[in-house]
Design an enzyme around this catalytic site. Structure first.
Site, mmCIF file in Angstrom:
data_model
loop_
_atom_site.group_PDB
_atom_site.id
_atom_site.type_symbol
_atom_site.label_atom_id
_atom_site.label_comp_id
_atom_site.label_asym_id
_atom_site.label_seq_id
_atom_site.Cartn_x
_atom_site.Cartn_y
_atom_site.Cartn_z
ATOM 1 N N HIS A 68 -3.182 7.468 2.056
ATOM 2 C CA HIS A 68 -3.596 6.171 1.528
ATOM 3 C C HIS A 68 -5.012 5.885 2.033
ATOM 4 O O HIS A 68 -5.328 6.137 3.197
ATOM 5 C CB HIS A 68 -2.621 5.092 2.012
ATOM 6 N N ASN A 93 -9.990 0.099 -0.551
ATOM 7 C CA ASN A 93 -8.530 0.171 -0.503
ATOM 8 C C ASN A 93 -7.981 -0.409 -1.805
ATOM 9 O O ASN A 93 -8.061 -1.615 -2.018
ATOM 10 C CB ASN A 93 -8.031 -0.614 0.716
ATOM 11 N N CYS A 127 0.812 -1.224 0.000
ATOM 12 C CA CYS A 127 0.000 0.000 0.000
ATOM 13 C C CYS A 127 0.848 1.279 0.000
ATOM 14 O O CYS A 127 0.367 2.343 -0.355
ATOM 15 C CB CYS A 127 -0.974 -0.006 1.166
HETATM 16 C C1 LIG Z 1 -10.435 -4.671 9.568
HETATM 17 C C2 LIG Z 1 -11.119 -3.744 10.550
HETATM 18 C C3 LIG Z 1 -12.114 -2.858 9.833
HETATM 19 C C4 LIG Z 1 -11.884 -4.590 11.579
HETATM 20 O O1 LIG Z 1 -12.474 -3.746 12.545
HETATM 21 P P1 LIG Z 1 -12.338 -4.100 14.088
HETATM 22 O O2 LIG Z 1 -13.111 -3.078 14.794
HETATM 23 O O3 LIG Z 1 -10.878 -4.216 14.382
HETATM 24 O O4 LIG Z 1 -13.069 -5.476 14.165
HETATM 25 P P2 LIG Z 1 -12.509 -6.887 14.610
HETATM 26 O O5 LIG Z 1 -11.570 -7.434 13.605
HETATM 27 O O6 LIG Z 1 -12.061 -6.822 16.023
HETATM 28 O O7 LIG Z 1 -13.850 -7.700 14.539
HETATM 29 C C5 LIG Z 1 -14.979 -7.360 15.350
HETATM 30 C C6 LIG Z 1 -16.110 -8.312 14.999
HETATM 31 O O8 LIG Z 1 -16.604 -7.987 13.677
HETATM 32 C C7 LIG Z 1 -16.621 -9.174 12.900
HETATM 33 N N1 LIG Z 1 -16.419 -8.841 11.502
HETATM 34 C C8 LIG Z 1 -15.241 -8.770 10.832
HETATM 35 N N2 LIG Z 1 -15.477 -8.448 9.554
HETATM 36 C C9 LIG Z 1 -16.798 -8.283 9.430
HETATM 37 C C10 LIG Z 1 -17.631 -7.927 8.350
HETATM 38 N N3 LIG Z 1 -17.150 -7.669 7.121
HETATM 39 N N4 LIG Z 1 -18.949 -7.836 8.563
HETATM 40 C C11 LIG Z 1 -19.477 -8.091 9.781
HETATM 41 N N5 LIG Z 1 -18.731 -8.428 10.835
HETATM 42 C C12 LIG Z 1 -17.409 -8.529 10.668
HETATM 43 C C13 LIG Z 1 -15.519 -10.023 13.457
HETATM 44 O O9 LIG Z 1 -15.703 -11.372 13.114
HETATM 45 C C14 LIG Z 1 -15.657 -9.766 14.933
HETATM 46 O O10 LIG Z 1 -16.705 -10.559 15.425
HETATM 47 P P3 LIG Z 1 -16.586 -11.264 16.872
HETATM 48 O O11 LIG Z 1 -16.474 -10.130 17.830
HETATM 49 O O12 LIG Z 1 -17.833 -12.012 16.947
HETATM 50 O O13 LIG Z 1 -15.336 -12.096 16.780
HETATM 51 C C15 LIG Z 1 -10.097 -2.874 11.313
HETATM 52 O O14 LIG Z 1 -9.333 -3.663 12.183
HETATM 53 C C16 LIG Z 1 -9.197 -2.172 10.381
HETATM 54 O O15 LIG Z 1 -9.606 -1.312 9.650
HETATM 55 N N6 LIG Z 1 -7.884 -2.483 10.414
HETATM 56 C C17 LIG Z 1 -6.934 -1.896 9.538
HETATM 57 C C18 LIG Z 1 -7.043 -2.622 8.252
HETATM 58 C C19 LIG Z 1 -6.389 -1.902 7.135
HETATM 59 O O16 LIG Z 1 -6.690 -0.777 6.863
HETATM 60 N N7 LIG Z 1 -5.494 -2.598 6.466
HETATM 61 C C20 LIG Z 1 -4.859 -2.141 5.293
HETATM 62 C C21 LIG Z 1 -3.664 -1.357 5.642
HETATM 63 S S1 LIG Z 1 -2.846 -1.033 4.144
#
Ligand SMILES: CC(C)(COP(=O)(O)OP(=O)(O)OC[C@H]1O[C@@H](n2cnc3c(N)ncnc32)[C@H](O)[C@@H]1OP(=O)(O)O)[C@@H](O)C(=O)NCCC(=O)NCCS
Length: 330
Positions: A257, A287, A120
């Site tokens: 980004h 993204n 990225c």
């Molecule tokens: C990926 C991201 C959105 C997840 O959000 P979060 O608040 O951290 O959520 P978590 O991963 O802790 O998951 C919380 C719950 O949502 C659920 N969940 C994950 N994806 C889901 C989706 N698409 N739809 C519904 N629920 C979802 C998980 O299974 C989890 O459920 P549980 O509590 O029953 O286990 C967040 O961590 C994020 O943005 N991270 C950075 C990712 C990124 O930008 N990467 C690229 C960098 S270049």
């Protein structure tokens, strides 16, 4: 440097173009095949839709379309270029590079073309690489392209990753021009690249030619990535301010980004950048990895926000980890 050419060479953006695949997949579309909701995706990421490339539309095709648009915008042709750098982690083939295919697509048989892979952060790494070629005097005009088809790397049954990404491409033409050596010059004023390979497991693709001999799927510990992102981004942006003697209040536009709205907002807040200066396209594009920054630049330039002379900060963080910033006077 001679008496006839005082000051300092600068890599000035003289062209910008973009290309998005026609097919748009909304969050509601994803609800049909995944245990997810539009509300969850919007609240956690800000993403509402993403473009997905057709199966016969490889990364090089997206990149070639963007390259042609950037050259037309610059009023230049491939004959005027001597360098093509493509930032991508989703090449058509393991080799040859996407850059050489785009070079051929442009009918260009001179100069050099190669890919840069920093996930990225790839566009900022590629821009910085081109900038250093131009500043050395060895090359005069570079095409820098971010082009990706991340849809091909996704496990479409994994709701924690597949909702986040999209496909697209955008390109800039950089031209070496004489500046004064001050922050008032047009062009790339500074760039700051970082990496730390200890973070491999947090964001990676679980396949490759020399391990599984397959393409593999993107795997991510989202929370871990989130936890590191804001601090890393703030560090490199502050390095860019320090190197140029500029401050957040002097910025006209912050073009981060586009991974996640919450990371973007938290980074801007930490840096003291006013919300109205942030360019956000993650809602429309998802993204798109190395394509996200030039796509966002194109949107903000085309709708009249980014204008000649504006001070624009770009920054990214991605797999590796890699992270980077560049400050550009448009
Ligand atoms: C990926 C991201 C959105 C997840 O959000 P979060 O608040 O951290 O959520 P978590 O991963 O802790 O998951 C919380 C719950 O949502 C659920 N969940 C994950 N994806 C889901 C989706 N698409 N739809 C519904 N629920 C979802 C998980 O299974 C989890 O459920 P549980 O509590 O029953 O286990 C967040 O961590 C994020 O943005 N991270 C950075 C990712 C990124 O930008 N990467 C690229 C960098 S270049």
């Amino acid at each position: 440097m001679t008496d006839e050419s005082p000051g300092k060479l600068r890599s000035v953006v003289v062209g910008l173009g973009s290309y998005l695949p026609k097919r748009i997949v909304s969050n509601a579309d994803l609800e049909k095949s995944l245990d997810t909701t539009d509300a969850w995706i919007v609240q956690r990421t800000g993403i509402r839709q993403r473009h997905i490339a057709a199966s016969d539309e490889p990364t090089s095709q997206l990149g070639l379309n963007a390259a042609k648009a950037a050259l037309a915008d610059a009023g230049l042709s491939a004959a005027d270029l001597d360098l093509v750098i493509v930032a991508t982690s989703t090449p058509d083939y393991t080799f040859p590079s996407v850059a050489t295919q785009i070079q051929a697509g442009l009918g260009m048989t001179h100069g050099a073309a190669f890919d840069v892979q920093a996930v990225c952060s790839g566009f900022v790494f590629a821009l910085a690489t081109a900038d250093k070629f131009l500043l050395s005097g060895s090359h005069k005009r570079a095409l820098v392209i971010g082009a990706e088809t991340f849809s091909r790397l996704l496990d479409w049954t994994d709701r924690t990753t597949c909702v986040l990404f999209g496909d697209g491409a955008a390109a800039v033409v950089l031209e070496a021009q004489q500046g004064e050596g001050t922050a008032q010059d047009r062009g790339v004023l500074t760039s700051h690249l970082r990496s730390d390979g200890r973070h491999r497991e947090k964001l990676y693709v679980d396949g490759g030619p020399s391990t599984t001999r397959t393409v593999g799927h993107l795997r991510m510990a989202g929370r871990e990535v989130f936890r590191h992102a804001v601090g890393m981004v703030a560090d490199v942006v502050n390095e860019a301010f320090a190197a140029t003697g500029t401050t957040a209040s002097e910025l006209d536009w912050f073009v981060p980004h586009q991974a996640n709205r919450r990371i973007i907002d938290a980074s801007a807040e930490k840096l003291g950048i006013a919300p109205e200066k942030i360019v956000v396209t993650v809602d429309m594009h998802g993204n798109t990895s190395a394509a996200s920054i030039p796509l966002a630049l194109a949107v903000a330039r085309d709708d009249g926000r980014i204008k000649r002379g504006d001070l624009v900060m770009i920054e990214a963080m991605g797999g590796g980890f890699t992270w980077a910033s560049a400050l550009i006077r448009w």
